[in-house]
Design an enzyme around this catalytic site. Sequence first.
Site, PDB file in Angstrom:
ATOM      1  N   HIS A 103     -12.848   3.211  -0.061  1.00 30.83           N
ATOM      2  CA  HIS A 103     -12.759   2.012   0.999  1.00 30.83           C
ATOM      3  C   HIS A 103     -13.721   0.564   0.446  1.00 30.83           C
ATOM      4  O   HIS A 103     -14.093   0.013   1.141  1.00 30.83           O
ATOM      5  CB  HIS A 103     -13.669   2.389   2.156  1.00 30.83           C
ATOM      6  CG  HIS A 103     -12.910   3.554   2.959  1.00 30.83           C
ATOM      7  ND1 HIS A 103     -13.542   4.665   3.311  1.00 30.83           N
ATOM      8  CD2 HIS A 103     -11.715   3.904   3.215  1.00 30.83           C
ATOM      9  CE1 HIS A 103     -12.827   5.448   4.155  1.00 30.83           C
ATOM     10  NE2 HIS A 103     -11.504   5.043   3.757  1.00 30.83           N
ATOM     11  N   ASN A 162       0.830  -1.221   0.053  1.00 32.87           N
ATOM     12  CA  ASN A 162       0.149   0.152   0.003  1.00 32.87           C
ATOM     13  C   ASN A 162       0.963   1.107  -0.083  1.00 32.87           C
ATOM     14  O   ASN A 162       1.665   1.527   1.039  1.00 32.87           O
ATOM     15  CB  ASN A 162      -0.837   0.161   1.258  1.00 32.87           C
ATOM     16  CG  ASN A 162      -1.878   1.203   1.290  1.00 32.87           C
ATOM     17  OD1 ASN A 162      -1.867   2.189   0.380  1.00 32.87           O
ATOM     18  ND2 ASN A 162      -2.716   1.137   2.251  1.00 32.87           N
ATOM     19  N   ARG A 209     -11.055  15.586   7.851  1.00 37.05           N
ATOM     20  CA  ARG A 209     -12.025  16.087   6.493  1.00 37.05           C
ATOM     21  C   ARG A 209     -13.283  16.656   7.059  1.00 37.05           C
ATOM     22  O   ARG A 209     -14.110  15.750   8.005  1.00 37.05           O
ATOM     23  CB  ARG A 209     -12.026  14.950   5.581  1.00 37.05           C
ATOM     24  CG  ARG A 209     -10.756  14.448   4.933  1.00 37.05           C
ATOM     25  CD  ARG A 209     -10.859  13.653   3.700  1.00 37.05           C
ATOM     26  NE  ARG A 209      -9.633  12.848   3.381  1.00 37.05           N
ATOM     27  CZ  ARG A 209      -9.612  11.737   3.194  1.00 37.05           C
ATOM     28  NH1 ARG A 209     -10.359  10.825   3.854  1.00 37.05           N
ATOM     29  NH2 ARG A 209      -8.480  11.338   2.984  1.00 37.05           N
ATOM     30  N   GLU A 230      -8.345  -5.167   5.118  1.00 38.10           N
ATOM     31  CA  GLU A 230      -8.250  -4.797   3.471  1.00 38.10           C
ATOM     32  C   GLU A 230      -6.916  -5.556   3.070  1.00 38.10           C
ATOM     33  O   GLU A 230      -7.123  -5.948   2.074  1.00 38.10           O
ATOM     34  CB  GLU A 230      -7.958  -3.396   3.559  1.00 38.10           C
ATOM     35  CG  GLU A 230      -9.229  -2.507   3.932  1.00 38.10           C
ATOM     36  CD  GLU A 230      -9.141  -1.038   3.911  1.00 38.10           C
ATOM     37  OE1 GLU A 230      -8.728  -0.656   5.236  1.00 38.10           O
ATOM     38  OE2 GLU A 230      -9.422  -0.251   2.923  1.00 38.10           O
ATOM     39  N   ARG A 264      -2.682  -2.191  -3.448  1.00 40.93           N
ATOM     40  CA  ARG A 264      -3.715  -1.139  -3.206  1.00 40.93           C
ATOM     41  C   ARG A 264      -3.737  -0.133  -3.967  1.00 40.93           C
ATOM     42  O   ARG A 264      -2.676   0.658  -4.202  1.00 40.93           O
ATOM     43  CB  ARG A 264      -4.121  -0.832  -1.905  1.00 40.93           C
ATOM     44  CG  ARG A 264      -5.162   0.092  -1.592  1.00 40.93           C
ATOM     45  CD  ARG A 264      -5.149   0.580  -0.272  1.00 40.93           C
ATOM     46  NE  ARG A 264      -6.220   1.567  -0.039  1.00 40.93           N
ATOM     47  CZ  ARG A 264      -6.150   2.653   0.548  1.00 40.93           C
ATOM     48  NH1 ARG A 264      -5.049   3.335   1.117  1.00 40.93           N
ATOM     49  NH2 ARG A 264      -7.251   3.535   0.818  1.00 40.93           N
TER      50      ARG A 264
END
Length: 397
Positions: free
Chosen positions: A180, A7, A241, A384, A91
């Site tokens: 996601h 990743n 965010r 993940e 990823r």
Amino acid sequence: MNVLVINCGSSSLKYQLINSDTEAVLAKGLCERIGIEGSAITHQPAGGDKVMEEKPMPDHSAAVKFVIEKLTDKEVGVISSLSEIDAVGHRVVHGGEKFAESVIIDEEVIKAIEECNDLAPLHNPANIIGIRSCQNNMPGVPNVAVFDTAFHQTMPAKAYMYGLPLEYYNKYKVRRYGFHGTSHDFVSKRAAEIIGKNRDDLKIIVCHLGNGASISAVDHGKSIDTSMGLTPLEGVIMGTRSGDIDPAIIDFIAKKENMSLEEVNSMLNKKSGILGLSGVSSDFRDVTAAEDAGNEAAKIALETYSYRVAKYIGAYTAAMNGVDIIAFTAGVGENTQRVRAQVGEYLAYLGTYIDADKNMARGEEVIISTPDSKVKVMIVPTNEELAIARQTVALVK
Ligand code: AMP
């Protein structure tokens, strides 16, 4: 089979080596400050201690070289040679409309990922560098791309179109993509398994609440809506965010504060959310502690966060005309009892109730709703990396 899961961020590289037969993590680690002074690798073999070493890493290729060095090291390594890595799963953040599932990487795929760079200018170029670095350091080993956006490609147009002039979709593909996806896919599947049912027979809402956060409606196995949009900025309030705001706020603040569009965008991504609202931290451990100590802004930040999550659950219940399972996952979803409890307070209209004792659980698979609750509410830890390893094996086998 051993699968290396990679990743890549702009200056970091996270990795896990997973044995796909046992699904055990053999080793994991992180290269930080790639291309910056003070770069370092932290490596942890299964059952062993973490080792940290400062190493100059001018680029991601150097980082991949050090990862291989550590994995094959006599003391902290877990394999004896590179030949024991059978495949690499990457990823990749943005697959645009080109990728609705994972793919084996070839030059054409790299070109197509590059064409999505505009949509994720910070992430996709880093992902490509990671792919190239693995190709250079491990010739002959197959690489697979697993996209954050792919699972949501089943959304219908009514869910992904914005109320903007159509020309921006036609010219630039401005639309909702969602992110996601690997986690929403993994968690919805697992949630169905936990109650012994098939995902294809269920309506599931997944609340992936981590530092970044998104909610999805998974209707009979397919994502039909999700809260993140063209970029990961839309949707629920996140660690730093803003999530949904009135778009006119951008122009208003830019003028009042004499800020450029880039500066406002950076503020919305990095200084807003729970951090901005609470003035304390983006980490829920700090913010809940601040609320306990009487900090009013921290209290309002958490209430605002939970309220927004509850509103999305309401919206997606309407979108699916019902819901069977609500699953909480990721750092906050798995660990922050207070957020789950606050969200639960808005679910009585669904005949849905959270059991306060069961809700004390963290980081484990558990049904936290009461036995008579009409909707099953559960914690389902996401994984993940394992999902990426599984998809990699499925393609290269
Ligand atoms: P993620 O992006 O999924 O790694 O989630 C990271 C966030 O999860 C952190 O910023 C924290 O806010 C939250 N988190 C992680 N561990 C805990 C914990 N033990 N208790 C409460 N919140 C946690």
